[in-house]
Each structure stands twice: as structure tokens, then as C-alpha cells.
Design a protein around this motif. Sequence first.
Motif, PDB file in Angstrom:
ATOM      1  N   THR A  49       0.817  -1.224   0.000  1.00  0.00           N
ATOM      2  CA  THR A  49       0.000   0.000   0.000  1.00  0.00           C
ATOM      3  C   THR A  49       0.843   1.263   0.000  1.00  0.00           C
ATOM      4  N   GLN A  50       2.156   1.085  -0.045  1.00  0.00           N
ATOM      5  CA  GLN A  50       3.060   2.235  -0.003  1.00  0.00           C
ATOM      6  C   GLN A  50       3.705   2.447  -1.372  1.00  0.00           C
ATOM      7  N   ASN A  51       4.548   3.450  -1.454  1.00  0.00           N
ATOM      8  CA  ASN A  51       5.208   3.780  -2.726  1.00  0.00           C
ATOM      9  C   ASN A  51       6.465   2.925  -2.881  1.00  0.00           C
ATOM     10  N   SER A  52       6.254   1.630  -3.134  1.00  0.00           N
ATOM     11  CA  SER A  52       7.373   0.683  -3.193  1.00  0.00           C
ATOM     12  C   SER A  52       7.380  -0.093  -4.504  1.00  0.00           C
ATOM     13  N   HIS A  53       6.865   0.520  -5.565  1.00  0.00           N
ATOM     14  CA  HIS A  53       6.574  -0.241  -6.774  1.00  0.00           C
ATOM     15  C   HIS A  53       7.403   0.160  -7.999  1.00  0.00           C
ATOM     16  N   GLN A  54       8.342   1.074  -7.830  1.00  0.00           N
ATOM     17  CA  GLN A  54       9.097   1.551  -8.987  1.00  0.00           C
ATOM     18  C   GLN A  54      10.520   0.999  -8.973  1.00  0.00           C
ATOM     19  N   TYR A  55      11.245   1.278 -10.044  1.00  0.00           N
ATOM     20  CA  TYR A  55      12.623   0.796 -10.154  1.00  0.00           C
ATOM     21  C   TYR A  55      13.449   1.208  -8.939  1.00  0.00           C
ATOM     22  N   LEU A  56      14.266   0.276  -8.483  1.00  0.00           N
ATOM     23  CA  LEU A  56      15.296   0.579  -7.498  1.00  0.00           C
ATOM     24  C   LEU A  56      16.632   0.707  -8.229  1.00  0.00           C
ATOM     25  N   PRO A  57      17.664   1.198  -7.564  1.00  0.00           N
ATOM     26  CA  PRO A  57      18.978   1.280  -8.210  1.00  0.00           C
ATOM     27  C   PRO A  57      19.419  -0.070  -8.780  1.00  0.00           C
ATOM     28  N   MET A  58      20.150  -0.017  -9.854  1.00  0.00           N
ATOM     29  CA  MET A  58      20.519  -1.230 -10.585  1.00  0.00           C
ATOM     30  C   MET A  58      21.188  -2.270  -9.701  1.00  0.00           C
ATOM     31  N   ALA A  59      22.087  -1.876  -8.824  1.00  0.00           N
ATOM     32  CA  ALA A  59      22.827  -2.835  -8.001  1.00  0.00           C
ATOM     33  C   ALA A  59      22.013  -3.374  -6.836  1.00  0.00           C
ATOM     34  N   GLY A  60      20.928  -2.669  -6.477  1.00  0.00           N
ATOM     35  CA  GLY A  60      20.119  -3.128  -5.363  1.00  0.00           C
ATOM     36  C   GLY A  60      19.683  -1.978  -4.474  1.00  0.00           C
ATOM     37  N   TYR A  61      18.697  -2.246  -3.632  1.00  0.00           N
ATOM     38  CA  TYR A  61      18.165  -1.279  -2.666  1.00  0.00           C
ATOM     39  C   TYR A  61      19.274  -0.946  -1.664  1.00  0.00           C
ATOM     40  N   PRO A  62      19.725   0.302  -1.590  1.00  0.00           N
ATOM     41  CA  PRO A  62      20.893   0.628  -0.751  1.00  0.00           C
ATOM     42  C   PRO A  62      20.824   0.129   0.693  1.00  0.00           C
ATOM     43  N   PRO A  63      19.677   0.279   1.410  1.00  0.00           N
ATOM     44  CA  PRO A  63      19.640  -0.286   2.767  1.00  0.00           C
ATOM     45  C   PRO A  63      19.842  -1.805   2.790  1.00  0.00           C
ATOM     46  N   LEU A  64      19.346  -2.505   1.755  1.00  0.00           N
ATOM     47  CA  LEU A  64      19.541  -3.953   1.693  1.00  0.00           C
ATOM     48  C   LEU A  64      21.015  -4.277   1.458  1.00  0.00           C
ATOM     49  N   LEU A  65      21.668  -3.541   0.584  1.00  0.00           N
ATOM     50  CA  LEU A  65      23.101  -3.769   0.354  1.00  0.00           C
ATOM     51  C   LEU A  65      23.883  -3.613   1.656  1.00  0.00           C
ATOM     52  N   ASN A  66      23.531  -2.593   2.444  1.00  0.00           N
ATOM     53  CA  ASN A  66      24.206  -2.384   3.728  1.00  0.00           C
ATOM     54  C   ASN A  66      23.959  -3.556   4.683  1.00  0.00           C
ATOM     55  N   LYS A  67      22.736  -4.075   4.677  1.00  0.00           N
ATOM     56  CA  LYS A  67      22.415  -5.168   5.596  1.00  0.00           C
ATOM     57  C   LYS A  67      23.028  -6.484   5.148  1.00  0.00           C
ATOM     58  N   ILE A  68      23.190  -6.673   3.833  1.00  0.00           N
ATOM     59  CA  ILE A  68      23.914  -7.853   3.353  1.00  0.00           C
ATOM     60  C   ILE A  68      25.356  -7.789   3.834  1.00  0.00           C
ATOM     61  N   SER A  69      25.959  -6.630   3.727  1.00  0.00           N
ATOM     62  CA  SER A  69      27.337  -6.473   4.199  1.00  0.00           C
ATOM     63  C   SER A  69      27.449  -6.804   5.678  1.00  0.00           C
ATOM     64  N   LEU A  70      26.479  -6.337   6.467  1.00  0.00           N
ATOM     65  CA  LEU A  70      26.477  -6.626   7.901  1.00  0.00           C
ATOM     66  C   LEU A  70      26.265  -8.114   8.158  1.00  0.00           C
ATOM     67  N   LEU A  71      25.395  -8.749   7.380  1.00  0.00           N
ATOM     68  CA  LEU A  71      25.149 -10.190   7.519  1.00  0.00           C
ATOM     69  C   LEU A  71      26.421 -10.984   7.255  1.00  0.00           C
ATOM     70  N   ILE A  72      27.146 -10.615   6.217  1.00  0.00           N
ATOM     71  CA  ILE A  72      28.399 -11.312   5.892  1.00  0.00           C
ATOM     72  C   ILE A  72      29.434 -11.083   6.992  1.00  0.00           C
ATOM     73  N   GLN A  73      29.460  -9.874   7.534  1.00  0.00           N
ATOM     74  CA  GLN A  73      30.410  -9.567   8.607  1.00  0.00           C
ATOM     75  C   GLN A  73      30.111 -10.418   9.848  1.00  0.00           C
ATOM     76  N   LYS A  74      28.828 -10.506  10.206  1.00  0.00           N
ATOM     77  CA  LYS A  74      28.447 -11.295  11.382  1.00  0.00           C
ATOM     78  C   LYS A  74      28.678 -12.780  11.156  1.00  0.00           C
ATOM     79  N   SER A  75      28.446 -13.236   9.938  1.00  0.00           N
ATOM     80  CA  SER A  75      28.530 -14.670   9.646  1.00  0.00           C
ATOM     81  C   SER A  75      29.949 -15.148   9.414  1.00  0.00           C
ATOM     82  N   TYR A  76      30.769 -14.318   8.766  1.00  0.00           N
ATOM     83  CA  TYR A  76      32.077 -14.792   8.313  1.00  0.00           C
ATOM     84  C   TYR A  76      33.243 -13.868   8.648  1.00  0.00           C
ATOM     85  N   GLY A  77      32.971 -12.715   9.260  1.00  0.00           N
ATOM     86  CA  GLY A  77      34.055 -11.810   9.634  1.00  0.00           C
ATOM     87  C   GLY A  77      34.613 -10.987   8.498  1.00  0.00           C
TER      88      GLY A  77
END
Length: 375
Positions: A49-77
Motif C-alpha cells: 500500500t506504499q510507494n514501493s513499486h518503482q525501479y530501485l537502483p541497478m545494483a540493489g536497494y541501498p539499505p539492503l546492500l548495507n544489511k547484506i554487508s552486515l550479515l556477511i560480517q556477522k557470519s564470516y568476519g
Amino acid sequence: MSKLPNITTSIFTVMSKMAAEYNAINLSQGFPNFPVDQKLTTIVGQLATQNSHQYLPMAGYPPLLNKISLLIQKSYGRTPLPENEILVTAGATQGIFTAIQALVESKDEVIILDPSYDCYEAPVLLCNAIPVRVSLNDDYTPNWKKIEQACTAQTKMIIINNPHNPTGKTWELSDFDALENILVQFPNILVLSDEVYEFITFEKKHISAHSRTAILNRCIMVSSFGKSFHVTGWKIGYLIAPEHLMIEIKKVHQFLVFSVNSICQIAISEYLDLVSVEEISQMYIEKRNYFRNLLKGSRFELLPCEGTYFQVASYASISNENDVDFCKKLITDYGVAAIPISTFYENKKDHQLIRFCFAKDDITLAEAAKRLSKI
């Protein structure tokens, strides 16, 4: 004229179609049939129901990219750079295809370890490159002598899969030591590490290529939120690679999909604040043990399962049929669908082994085991 003359309909499609035709329990394709976490579906409902339906940046949603980096850091250092070393993909398969198309050139050789998932070879062939299939040992550990012998000056890439589909085998530290020794001898070889089941391992902790600093500058890691969060239909995965490789990968990615599903990316980004990936393995170890216990009284011999949500079983004491025919008979006569392991080999090597998916609810597993125990 076909560019892929020897590639036919996937065995997963064939078996799932037969399962539907005969109303069989489908333990063939690797997708869960139990509900998605309500916390995740609630997030999706709100985003719709929110404004979440348009193109995101080509490489990915910036907050998600940051959280993937954090996930890798927590999981593998390791802390990959979100803006330069991470790419969200339309599933792991698209990530694998994109990386191979970007980095492999005509006449290059790519080593694939059999039994292997069927999405590896096609992009190699479409590059006019040469797939070099090397069989694992009979216990599904890598045969490093054969792998080293297969390496040449033309070898551009080795594709590894850990935890391994279809066998559920995981690598030891000594396997990474052997791989790194080969990479020292062949400094131009890249590694494509398919780790989509990284958070589904059991007694042995998963050893990731992320933890091997000696190869990070030459390695493309493949991961899957679809597998980790049992939302396979969302087709959301991600690649992590050093910037000099990621630059080339992004060039291809932008012309395949440009950007990936917006609501799914935002939803996963928010969901990562609410979930612990450590809980995923516990759920699946319970399912693995439940399914194995149900089959104790059957005539199937169950092989060890160290990771993934697949159980390999031998039917050698039941039938002398080849594994494809046996799987078809399982569907038509007993109402259970499985996958024949020979289809994961280039040479169709048949050890009378089949693969069951246990990412199903308990009712489904119990009924499937009941039918299988009658054989």
C-alpha cells in the motif's frame, strides 16, 4: 539451429509435471510447502500500500546492500563494500548466469564438479566456452588430483557448490587448502562459489569461501534469500565479488534485468532486522531428523546429509532399474516424486541413488514416508 542442442527440459520440470499428473507427493523440486514467516508477509502487506513499486537502483536497494554487508560480517568476519562489491540478483541462477557471461570468454575452460546443478553448463556454452566436467569421489568429496589434472592454461573458472546440491555434502578446511594450492599454480583461474544453502547446515559448521582471505580477490560468491527464507518464488539472490570483477558483472546485469523486484528487496531489508539466520539450520535439522526417522523401517539406505534440505537415498536393495525409470515408477506406482542423481552427471553415472526434498510440512513428509515404506 540451436545454441544448446544437447540441453532438454529440466529433470525438475519433468518430475514435477509427472507428480501433478499422478497426484503424487512432490519431493522432487526443492521448494518448501510450509508457510512463510508471518513477520515477512506482514511487511509485504504493508509495503503493497506504499510507494514501493518503482525501479530501485541497478545494483540493489541501498539499505539492503548495507544489511547484506552486515550479515556477511556477522557470519564470516568479512565486510564487503555495499556500493562496490555486492549485487542483488533475480535469484541465484541469474547471478550465476550473469557472472559467467561477464567473466568467461570464447574458448575458455570452466571446471564443473559432478554431480552438479544443471544451471552451470548452459551459460558456459552460450559463451562459446568449454565446460570441463570432473566427477567428485564416490563419497562426494572433491577429487583434488583429478581437478588439478583438469586445469590448463585455458582454465578460466572453477565452479564449486558448498553445501552441495544434490548430495548435502559440505567441504572441509583441507578442501579449501587444496583449492588454494591450485590457484597458486594457476593465477588466472577464478572461483565461482555457489553457497545458496549456506545457512542450512547441521552438525558441521559451514566453511565459506568468504572466510578464505587468500582467494577473495578471485572469487564470486553466490547466495540466495529465496533458499534462506523459504521464499523461492521471489527469486532474490545476491553476488559478492571484488570490485574489479563486479564492474564487469554489473555491465551484464543491467541488460538482463536492470533492477530486481522492489517490494521483495525492501521487505527483505526490513525483515533482516527481525530474524536470525542461526534459527534456519535448527528448523531444517528437525525436518531432516524427522524424515530420516520415518524411513528407518524402509528398504532405502539413507546417505549422510550435512547440509541443504535434500536427502539422498540408495534403492539398490529394492530394484536394479536405472534411477530415471525408478523415479518414474515411484510416481506412477507409489505416488512420491524424487530426482534421479544420474541427471546431475554429464556421463549420466548411475549409482542407484535418488534425491528427496524434505523442506515440506510434517504431514507431507509423514505421508510420503508411509508410501515409501511400503515398497
